[in-house]
Design a protein around this motif. Structure first.
Motif, mmCIF file in Angstrom:
data_model
loop_
_atom_site.group_PDB
_atom_site.id
_atom_site.type_symbol
_atom_site.label_atom_id
_atom_site.label_comp_id
_atom_site.label_asym_id
_atom_site.label_seq_id
_atom_site.Cartn_x
_atom_site.Cartn_y
_atom_site.Cartn_z
ATOM 1 N N SER A 80 126.011 -20.424 33.824
ATOM 2 C CA SER A 80 125.079 -19.246 33.979
ATOM 3 C C SER A 80 125.557 -18.257 32.966
ATOM 4 O O SER A 80 124.852 -17.138 32.744
ATOM 5 C CB SER A 80 124.712 -18.814 35.134
ATOM 6 N N ASN A 81 126.917 -18.025 32.544
ATOM 7 C CA ASN A 81 127.148 -17.060 31.586
ATOM 8 C C ASN A 81 128.252 -17.614 30.770
ATOM 9 O O ASN A 81 128.992 -18.780 30.811
ATOM 10 C CB ASN A 81 127.792 -15.910 32.603
ATOM 11 N N LYS A 95 132.297 -16.665 37.561
ATOM 12 C CA LYS A 95 131.542 -15.571 38.323
ATOM 13 C C LYS A 95 132.238 -14.899 39.232
ATOM 14 O O LYS A 95 132.940 -15.618 40.021
ATOM 15 C CB LYS A 95 130.073 -16.310 38.961
ATOM 16 N N VAL A 150 131.217 -11.156 40.572
ATOM 17 C CA VAL A 150 130.316 -10.363 41.264
ATOM 18 C C VAL A 150 129.402 -11.030 42.150
ATOM 19 O O VAL A 150 129.081 -10.593 43.324
ATOM 20 C CB VAL A 150 129.612 -9.490 40.150
ATOM 21 N N GLY A 151 128.506 -12.011 41.627
ATOM 22 C CA GLY A 151 127.712 -12.822 42.504
ATOM 23 C C GLY A 151 128.185 -13.337 43.665
ATOM 24 O O GLY A 151 127.651 -13.079 44.707
ATOM 25 N N LEU A 181 129.287 -10.422 46.243
ATOM 26 C CA LEU A 181 128.235 -9.831 46.917
ATOM 27 C C LEU A 181 127.611 -10.865 47.682
ATOM 28 O O LEU A 181 127.182 -10.329 48.787
ATOM 29 C CB LEU A 181 127.219 -9.115 45.858
ATOM 30 N N VAL A 197 122.111 -14.679 46.792
ATOM 31 C CA VAL A 197 122.548 -13.904 46.421
ATOM 32 C C VAL A 197 123.506 -14.131 45.203
ATOM 33 O O VAL A 197 123.392 -13.563 44.244
ATOM 34 C CB VAL A 197 123.273 -12.841 47.582
ATOM 35 N N THR A 198 124.266 -15.184 45.382
ATOM 36 C CA THR A 198 125.467 -15.655 44.429
ATOM 37 C C THR A 198 124.598 -15.927 43.206
ATOM 38 O O THR A 198 124.869 -15.621 42.039
ATOM 39 C CB THR A 198 125.934 -16.674 44.968
ATOM 40 N N ASN A 199 123.534 -16.853 43.294
ATOM 41 C CA ASN A 199 122.758 -17.366 42.059
ATOM 42 C C ASN A 199 121.808 -16.132 41.510
ATOM 43 O O ASN A 199 121.387 -16.254 40.276
ATOM 44 C CB ASN A 199 121.859 -18.471 42.508
ATOM 45 N N ALA A 200 121.462 -14.920 42.091
ATOM 46 C CA ALA A 200 120.738 -14.195 41.606
ATOM 47 C C ALA A 200 121.431 -13.306 40.579
ATOM 48 O O ALA A 200 120.959 -12.412 39.774
ATOM 49 C CB ALA A 200 120.116 -13.222 42.610
ATOM 50 N N ILE A 201 122.831 -13.101 40.710
ATOM 51 C CA ILE A 201 123.506 -12.325 39.910
ATOM 52 C C ILE A 201 124.310 -12.931 38.967
ATOM 53 O O ILE A 201 125.329 -13.983 39.565
ATOM 54 C CB ILE A 201 124.526 -11.442 40.762
ATOM 55 N N PRO A 202 124.266 -13.298 37.700
ATOM 56 C CA PRO A 202 124.952 -14.089 36.964
ATOM 57 C C PRO A 202 126.456 -14.093 36.460
ATOM 58 O O PRO A 202 126.898 -14.868 35.763
ATOM 59 C CB PRO A 202 123.797 -14.303 35.281
#
Length: 77
Positions: A17-18, A23, A25-26, A29, A71-76
């Motif tokens: 995803s990046n 990852k 931050v995801g 959080l 939440v984890t998948n919403a923030i890349p």
């Protein structure tokens, strides 16, 4: 020097995803959201479990099955 205790950091590597494929931050959080939801939902689920087993289990599984992944998948990053 004394080290202070910081916020927990969760790292998930191997994702697509990046660009850096890691990852931070995801998942961090996601863990904090999981903990907040678990504080509320686990006691409620335990109480409901006394009367309706399937419903109680579903309530107690909600933080791990729904909150953390969303939440984890919403923030890349």
């Amino acid at each position: 020097m004394a080290r202070g205790i910081g916020i927990p950091r969760c790292v998930q590597c191997g994702t697509r995803s990046n660009p850096c494929r890691c990852k931070v931050v995801g998942p961090t959080l996601g863990f904090l959201a999981f903990a907040a939801a678990a504080i509320v939902e686990w006691p409620v689920g335990a109480l409901v479990y006394c009367f309706k087993h399937v419903k109680g289990r579903r309530i107690m599984a909600h933080p791990a099955a729904v909150v953390y992944p969303r939440v984890t998948n919403a923030i890349p990053i």
